[in-house]
Motif scaffolding. Structure first.
Motif, short mmCIF file in Angstrom:
data_model
loop_
_atom_site.label_atom_id
_atom_site.label_comp_id
_atom_site.label_asym_id
_atom_site.label_seq_id
_atom_site.Cartn_x
_atom_site.Cartn_y
_atom_site.Cartn_z
N ALA A 10 0.84 -1.21 0.00
CA ALA A 10 0.00 0.00 0.00
C ALA A 10 0.87 1.26 0.00
O ALA A 10 0.56 2.25 -0.68
N PHE A 11 1.97 1.22 0.75
CA PHE A 11 2.87 2.38 0.80
C PHE A 11 3.44 2.70 -0.58
O PHE A 11 3.53 3.87 -0.96
N VAL A 12 3.84 1.67 -1.32
CA VAL A 12 4.38 1.89 -2.66
C VAL A 12 3.37 2.62 -3.53
O VAL A 12 3.70 3.58 -4.24
N GLN A 13 2.10 2.21 -3.46
CA GLN A 13 1.07 2.83 -4.28
C GLN A 13 0.80 4.28 -3.88
O GLN A 13 0.62 5.15 -4.73
N ILE A 14 0.80 4.54 -2.59
CA ILE A 14 0.52 5.90 -2.12
C ILE A 14 1.70 6.82 -2.42
O ILE A 14 1.52 7.94 -2.91
N TYR A 15 2.90 6.34 -2.16
CA TYR A 15 4.09 7.19 -2.28
C TYR A 15 4.47 7.45 -3.72
O TYR A 15 4.83 8.58 -4.08
N THR A 16 4.42 6.46 -4.57
CA THR A 16 4.86 6.63 -5.96
C THR A 16 3.68 6.84 -6.91
O THR A 16 3.58 7.88 -7.58
N THR A 17 2.78 5.88 -6.97
CA THR A 17 1.67 5.94 -7.94
C THR A 17 0.75 7.13 -7.67
O THR A 17 0.45 7.91 -8.58
N PHE A 18 0.29 7.27 -6.44
CA PHE A 18 -0.68 8.31 -6.11
C PHE A 18 -0.06 9.71 -6.23
O PHE A 18 -0.59 10.57 -6.93
#
Length: 324
Positions: free
Chosen positions: A169-177
């Motif tokens: 989830a952190f990867v998605q929030i930090y990079t993708t989002f």
């Protein structure tokens, strides 16, 4: 008669002397080239030791990336989706790989797929598409990881499983989002100029901090997180960002000059925070660079860490001032 007819021909001894002179000249040229090359390499090594990076390679890579972004935003802003897909693909792949190396099991394929999907979703369906893709993407990555848990070879304890899910989830929030906010900004009416202006200010922050810190830096800003950051460099980044912000505000996004000061000051804070955040992540993972794909920069995330939080703030400023 015979002596006169052959008087202009070279004797064997003359041929040998001419050949020797040519060889000596060639050797002199080769020696000079080797000496110049050695001096250049020595200079590059000194510069690298002082700056912590291969500066010529870093400049070349920076010009290449900047040129691709510039062309896509100025010509047809829909082309920026291609650039954004490539950049988000790499930063997601880099971060998931680094986290996996540190012992967490974050699935790379679904993480990258979500990163790619959020670009057109944000561009065509605006904030609704961005949020739905983010939430759906986190669920997708989590379900993928849970499915792997069912395989006997991939089973872990409950605590490790929760850490894996949290890391995904952190990867998605930090990079993708965060990265998708630049796409979201570009999709707005005239937003491509705000996006370009944001990137220029962020580059000014990095350049100002780098040049000032290299020349005058003496007082560490956050020695335990990023030892080379100094308060002198931070002051230089503020000055450079405000100058760039005023110019961009007047000539690019057609806003009052004072908004350029706001833009420069705020983006200096977010860019610095983004840089320190990535440094903290790398420190926690025990690595120097996220990857080594970009000589002189490290990885794509090392190059874009300042841009990620800055894109969020730039989008907010656009909504406040450009849509009135």
């Amino acid at each position: 008669m015979d002596d006169d007819s052959h008087g202009d021909e070279h004797t064997p001894a003359q041929h040998d002397r001419t050949h020797d002179r040519a060889l000596n000249a060639r050797h002199d040229i080769e020696e000079q080239l080797r000496t110049q090359r050695a001096r250049l390499e020595a200079g590059n090594e000194k510069l690298k030791a002082r700056t912590g990076r291969n500066l010529p390679a870093a400049i070349g890579i920076g010009i290449g990336l900047g040129g691709a972004v510039l062309v896509s935003l100025i010509l047809i802003k829909a082309l920026f989706m291609i650039v954004a897909v490539v950049l988000i693909f790499f930063i997601v792949f880099e971060l998931t790989t680094a986290i996996r190396t540190a012992g967490r099991d974050v699935p790379r394929l679904p993480s990258v797929l979500v990163g790619i999907a959020i670009v057109p979703a944000s561009f065509y369906f605006k904030a609704e598409g961005q949020w739905l893709t983010l939430i759906g993407g986190i669920v997708f990555v989590s379900l993928w990881r849970l499915a792997l848990q069912l395989g006997s070879a991939r089973r872990t304890g409950a605590v490790d499983l929760w850490r894996d899910l949290g890391s995904g989830a952190f990867v998605q929030i930090y990079t993708t989002f965060l990265g998708s906010f630049l796409v979201l900004l570009t999709a707005q009416n005239g937003g491509q100029w705000w996006a370009l202006g944001t990137l220029i200010v962020v580059i000014s922050v990095d350049t100002g901090a780098y040049a000032t810190g290299l020349s005058f830096g003496k007082h560490p800003m956050a020695p335990r997180i990023s030892p080379k950051k100094t308060w002198e460099g931070f002051a230089g980044s503020v000055a450079a960002a405000m100058i760039a912000g005023v110019i961009i505000s007047i000539f690019m996004i057609h806003q009052p000059w004072w908004l350029g000061l706001v833009l420069g000051a705020v983006l200096t804070l977010t860019a610095t925070m983004g840089d320190l955040t990535e440094s903290l992540i790398k420190r926690d993972l025990g690595i120097k660079d996220i990857s080594t794909w970009l000589p002189g920069h490290g990885g794509f995330l090392d190059r874009l860490d300042s841009t990620l939080p800055s894109a969020v703030v730039a989008y907010a400023l656009y909504l406040i001032f450009a849509t009135r």
